[in-house]
Design an enzyme around this catalytic site. Structure first.
Site, mmCIF file in Angstrom:
data_model
loop_
_atom_site.group_PDB
_atom_site.id
_atom_site.type_symbol
_atom_site.label_atom_id
_atom_site.label_comp_id
_atom_site.label_asym_id
_atom_site.label_seq_id
_atom_site.Cartn_x
_atom_site.Cartn_y
_atom_site.Cartn_z
ATOM 1 N N LYS A 78 0.858 -1.178 0.000
ATOM 2 C CA LYS A 78 0.000 0.000 0.000
ATOM 3 C C LYS A 78 0.895 1.229 0.000
ATOM 4 O O LYS A 78 1.973 1.232 0.600
ATOM 5 C CB LYS A 78 -0.871 0.011 1.266
ATOM 6 N N GLY A 174 -25.336 1.498 1.126
ATOM 7 C CA GLY A 174 -24.347 2.123 0.247
ATOM 8 C C GLY A 174 -24.606 1.760 -1.197
ATOM 9 O O GLY A 174 -24.456 0.609 -1.608
HETATM 10 P P1 NAD Z 1 -18.496 4.535 -3.217
HETATM 11 O O1 NAD Z 1 -17.827 5.675 -2.545
HETATM 12 O O2 NAD Z 1 -18.731 4.563 -4.684
HETATM 13 O O3 NAD Z 1 -19.931 4.273 -2.515
HETATM 14 C C1 NAD Z 1 -20.146 4.332 -1.147
HETATM 15 C C2 NAD Z 1 -21.596 4.725 -0.937
HETATM 16 O O4 NAD Z 1 -21.894 4.629 0.455
HETATM 17 C C3 NAD Z 1 -21.904 6.155 -1.353
HETATM 18 O O5 NAD Z 1 -23.032 6.164 -2.224
HETATM 19 C C4 NAD Z 1 -22.187 6.866 -0.041
HETATM 20 O O6 NAD Z 1 -23.140 7.903 -0.179
HETATM 21 C C5 NAD Z 1 -22.726 5.723 0.799
HETATM 22 N N1 NAD Z 1 -22.638 5.946 2.247
HETATM 23 C C6 NAD Z 1 -21.664 6.541 2.941
HETATM 24 N N2 NAD Z 1 -21.968 6.542 4.246
HETATM 25 C C7 NAD Z 1 -23.164 5.930 4.375
HETATM 26 C C8 NAD Z 1 -24.002 5.622 5.478
HETATM 27 N N3 NAD Z 1 -23.683 5.945 6.718
HETATM 28 N N4 NAD Z 1 -25.160 4.963 5.239
HETATM 29 C C9 NAD Z 1 -25.521 4.637 3.981
HETATM 30 N N5 NAD Z 1 -24.759 4.902 2.893
HETATM 31 C C10 NAD Z 1 -23.595 5.546 3.093
HETATM 32 O O7 NAD Z 1 -17.644 3.248 -2.782
HETATM 33 P P2 NAD Z 1 -17.580 1.854 -3.539
HETATM 34 O O8 NAD Z 1 -16.451 1.876 -4.492
HETATM 35 O O9 NAD Z 1 -18.929 1.461 -3.983
HETATM 36 O O10 NAD Z 1 -17.112 0.900 -2.328
HETATM 37 C C11 NAD Z 1 -18.013 0.550 -1.288
HETATM 38 C C12 NAD Z 1 -17.259 -0.126 -0.170
HETATM 39 O O11 NAD Z 1 -16.603 -1.290 -0.663
HETATM 40 C C13 NAD Z 1 -16.157 0.731 0.458
HETATM 41 O O12 NAD Z 1 -16.079 0.423 1.834
HETATM 42 C C14 NAD Z 1 -14.890 0.254 -0.234
HETATM 43 O O13 NAD Z 1 -13.750 0.432 0.578
HETATM 44 C C15 NAD Z 1 -15.192 -1.217 -0.400
HETATM 45 N N6 NAD Z 1 -14.477 -1.829 -1.530
HETATM 46 C C16 NAD Z 1 -14.653 -1.330 -2.787
HETATM 47 C C17 NAD Z 1 -13.973 -1.912 -3.862
HETATM 48 C C18 NAD Z 1 -14.166 -1.399 -5.269
HETATM 49 O O14 NAD Z 1 -13.743 -2.095 -6.215
HETATM 50 N N7 NAD Z 1 -14.779 -0.253 -5.459
HETATM 51 C C19 NAD Z 1 -13.117 -3.008 -3.629
HETATM 52 C C20 NAD Z 1 -12.970 -3.503 -2.334
HETATM 53 C C21 NAD Z 1 -13.661 -2.906 -1.281
#
Ligand code: NAD
Length: 367
Positions: A78, A174
């Site tokens: 990282k 989310g």
């Molecule tokens: P993103 O930022 O696109 O979406 C996150 C969503 O969560 C947003 O729409 C936000 O408004 C919502 N949110 C934030 N706080 C909230 C709450 N208290 N209650 C309800 N909704 C809330 O992120 P993403 O890329 O979709 O990733 C989602 C999760 O998965 C994150 O924790 C990320 O670390 C994890 N993740 C993502 C990936 C990837 O490929 N994008 C890979 C591994 C892990």
């Protein structure tokens, strides 16, 4: 510093300070036993260097576990760039960061993370080829979603003895890149969806598109449903939520869902089947790794779907040993990282040639 490295079993730590651009970057490499370390680059403000180093070290360890469990020829790493209060020239800063990565000769491969974008990766790609998630390489989120859906199906089969998703009630927290895509897959499979987000427009859009029911963010944890799917924030299983759960499965993409490992045991005691986060959310990592190695879409899709098989194995072992699923997942990853011989995997030897005179897979890097 060395105490932290020993505690996390970190292989190496690299620092770069470039006064011209204001770059203050740390690259933590946890392991290169199975291949070059792959992990995102964070660009956020830190209160001090110690916090930044700790963040990089712990996140690198998480990436090693994720890659090991997903059986991909990568180690865990990282990068953290300490965001300056007054950033003068973003391009120059990321160019300097690209040079830093290049100096490591392929031991570390970077990607998008909090605070960085594909445009930043494009700048880095101008200085080094050890970068993924550029605008050309594509968005990993749909692959993360595909893996989450495979994991949910596996959990539903194990806990509810159902091989289909018809009318299975899934609550998604989310509706970002991953959550929306998960909703789409599950709606197609016939699941009944309840959804929440702090962004009301996203909730409305998903409800319209997939006939989902909106729920208030504060009602998510106690909702009476089959599957809770956290796709927003970490630490969702904590001292305050643990007594609220009214579900049979917790399976979602969010990283670090357990605020403490002991909550895994508490879920097990309550007969709530937990899909360990680093096992179920590895789809994006699998995509980044395989796409970078020019593997075709069908091979990538097959490997991502294998997440369901990995989870099935974890669930079965948990049932037989009466240990929590997070404990089993950690043990499986650690067996691959620390116990199973001291050789790099055959994958890494074949697919990662020596670059610039550096042995990019270092079989002796991990103790
Ligand atoms: P993103 O930022 O696109 O979406 C996150 C969503 O969560 C947003 O729409 C936000 O408004 C919502 N949110 C934030 N706080 C909230 C709450 N208290 N209650 C309800 N909704 C809330 O992120 P993403 O890329 O979709 O990733 C989602 C999760 O998965 C994150 O924790 C990320 O670390 C994890 N993740 C993502 C990936 C990837 O490929 N994008 C890979 C591994 C892990």
């Amino acid at each position: 510093m060395f105490d932290l490295m020993q505690q996390v079993r970190l292989c190496d730590l690299h620092f770069k300070h470039d006064p011209h651009t204001g770059l203050k970057a740390i690259i933590a490499i946890h392991s290169t036993k199975h291949g070059p370390a792959l992990g995102g680059c964070r660009f956020i403000e830190y209160p001090n260097t110690d916090q930044a180093v700790k963040d990089a070290a712990l996140l690198a360890k998480g990436m090693s576990y994720k890659a090991a469990l997903a059986d991909i020829p990568q180690g865990g790493g990282k990068a953290v760039i300490m965001k300056p209060k007054n950033l003068k020239d973003r391009r120059a800063l990321f160019e300097a960061f690209g040079d830093f990565i290049e100096e490591l000769g392929g031991r570390y491969l970077t990607a998008v993370d909090s605070g960085t974008t594909s445009d930043d990766m494009d700048i880095i790609a101008g200085r080094t080829r050890f970068v993924t998630s550029t605008t050309l390489s594509g968005n990993p989120s749909p692959y993360t979603a595909q893996g989450v859906v495979a994991g949910i199906k596996s959990a539903v089969k194990h806990r509810l003895q159902r091989t289909d998703m018809q009318d299975i009630h899934v609550a998604i927290q989310g509706l970002g890149s991953v959550g929306q895509s998960v909703a789409e897959h599950l709606a197609k499979a016939g699941a009944r969806l309840s959804v929440t987000d702090i962004d009301a427009e996203k909730v409305e859009a998903v409800c319209d598109q997939f006939k989902a029911t909106p729920i208030a963010p504060e009602d998510f944890f106690s909702l009476d449903c089959d599957v809770l799917t956290p796709c927003a924030l970490g630490n969702v299983v904590n001292a305050s939520t643990i007594s609220q759960f009214n579900c049979k499965v917790i399976a979602g993409s969010a990283n670090n869902q357990l605020s403490d490992e002991r909550w895994g045991h508490a879920l097990h005691e309550r007969n709530i089947l937990y899909a360990p986060d680093f096992a179920i959310n590895a789809g994006g990592l699998i995509f980044a790794s395989m796409h970078h190695r020019h593997m075709d879409d069908s091979a990538i899709a097959k490997q991502v779907d294998h997440i369901g098989v990995t989870l099935s194995d974890i669930f079965t072992q948990s049932e037989h040993s009466q240990q929590a699923t997070n404990v089993i997942a950690n043990k499986l990853a650690e067996a691959k990282l620390y116990i199973r011989g001291n050789q790099a995997s055959p994958h890494s030897q074949h697919q990662w040639p020596q670059e610039k005179g550096h042995a990019v897979s270092n079989p002796h890097a991990v103790h």
